[in-house]
Design a protein around this motif. Structure first.
Motif, PDB file in Angstrom:
ATOM      1  N   VAL A 104     -64.269  54.832  34.160  1.00 59.96           N
ATOM      2  CA  VAL A 104     -65.157  54.659  33.003  1.00 59.96           C
ATOM      3  C   VAL A 104     -65.469  53.176  32.822  1.00 59.96           C
ATOM      4  N   ALA A 105     -64.463  52.323  32.944  1.00 58.86           N
ATOM      5  CA  ALA A 105     -64.681  50.881  32.822  1.00 58.86           C
ATOM      6  C   ALA A 105     -65.633  50.386  33.915  1.00 58.86           C
ATOM      7  N   TRP A 106     -65.510  50.928  35.128  1.00 55.84           N
ATOM      8  CA  TRP A 106     -66.402  50.540  36.217  1.00 55.84           C
ATOM      9  C   TRP A 106     -67.844  50.903  35.881  1.00 55.84           C
ATOM     10  N   TRP A 107     -68.060  52.122  35.380  1.00 54.94           N
ATOM     11  CA  TRP A 107     -69.417  52.550  35.013  1.00 54.94           C
ATOM     12  C   TRP A 107     -69.980  51.688  33.886  1.00 54.94           C
ATOM     13  N   GLN A 108     -69.146  51.372  32.924  1.00 59.30           N
ATOM     14  CA  GLN A 108     -69.624  50.540  31.813  1.00 59.30           C
ATOM     15  C   GLN A 108     -69.981  49.136  32.283  1.00 59.30           C
ATOM     16  N   ALA A 109     -69.259  48.612  33.263  1.00 54.87           N
ATOM     17  CA  ALA A 109     -69.589  47.302  33.815  1.00 54.87           C
ATOM     18  C   ALA A 109     -70.859  47.356  34.661  1.00 54.87           C
ATOM     19  N   LEU A 110     -71.050  48.456  35.383  1.00 57.77           N
ATOM     20  CA  LEU A 110     -72.242  48.610  36.222  1.00 57.77           C
ATOM     21  C   LEU A 110     -73.508  48.755  35.382  1.00 57.77           C
TER      22      LEU A 110
END
Length: 192
Positions: A104-110
């Motif tokens: 989820v953190a990866w998607w939010q950063a992307l």
């Protein structure tokens, strides 16, 4: 007496050896040849791995992947599929929860501008780890980011996604699915 004993043993071994050789021939040669032949005649594309081939500008063709095996895409201009790796963790385990939070953190950063709920198939791995498809909801979640990264309209992205979305089998079984590789090849102009 010894001669009768060895003849008796030979008589007992003969059916075993004949059965072994016959079953080896039937199950190890005849059956695979018949099944492979039927597959090659009835379903040649699937029997050969559903390979997607593209023709380059100079006329040469290259195999870019299989429509049945997921590929990893991570750049913002591409439709991104399920996370790689198999999911054999309990859905309620602490390790699974940590993995999901990391994804989820990866998607939010992307895509920090996207405030929508991240579909579950984008943060959970499939059982095989090579699922080539995502849900239409997961594809829709990514439309605006792809459109912005490619400087095209969201409608163009949605049209491409719709082109490579398959429905339920006979309208009853399974779920709708979007093939990630085909969408990305179409976005790059390799497929129509």
């Amino acid at each position: 007496m010894e001669k009768n004993k060895s003849e008796s043993m030979g008589l007992k071994l003969r059916p075993v050896l004949v059965s072994f050789l016959a079953l080896t021939l039937i199950c190890g040669v005849v059956y695979p040849v018949i099944v492979t032949s039927i597959a090659q005649i009835a379903f040649p594309n699937q029997a050969n791995g559903s390979i997607i081939t593209i023709t380059q500008e100079n006329g040469t063709t290259i195999d870019v992947g299989s429509a049945l095996i997921g590929q990893t895409f991570t750049k913002p201009q591409y439709l991104i599929g399920r996370p790689p790796g198999t999911s054999q963790l309990s859905p309620v385990s602490e390790e699974q929860k940590a993995l999901i939070q990391e994804r989820v953190a990866w998607w939010q950063a992307l895509d920090p501008e996207n405030g929508g709920n991240i579909p579950s198939d984008l943060v959970t791995a499939s059982g095989s780890g090579v699922d080539p498809n995502i849900s239409p909801e997961a594809a829709e979640y990514q439309v605006e980011r792809i459109a912005q990264a490619r400087n095209i309209s969201a409608e163009v992205v949605r049209e491409i996604i719709a082109r490579y979305t398959t429905g339920k089998l006979l309208g009853i079984w399974g779920t709708e699915a979007v093939n990630v590789l085909k969408v990305n090849l179409a976005l790059d102009g390799w497929m129509q």
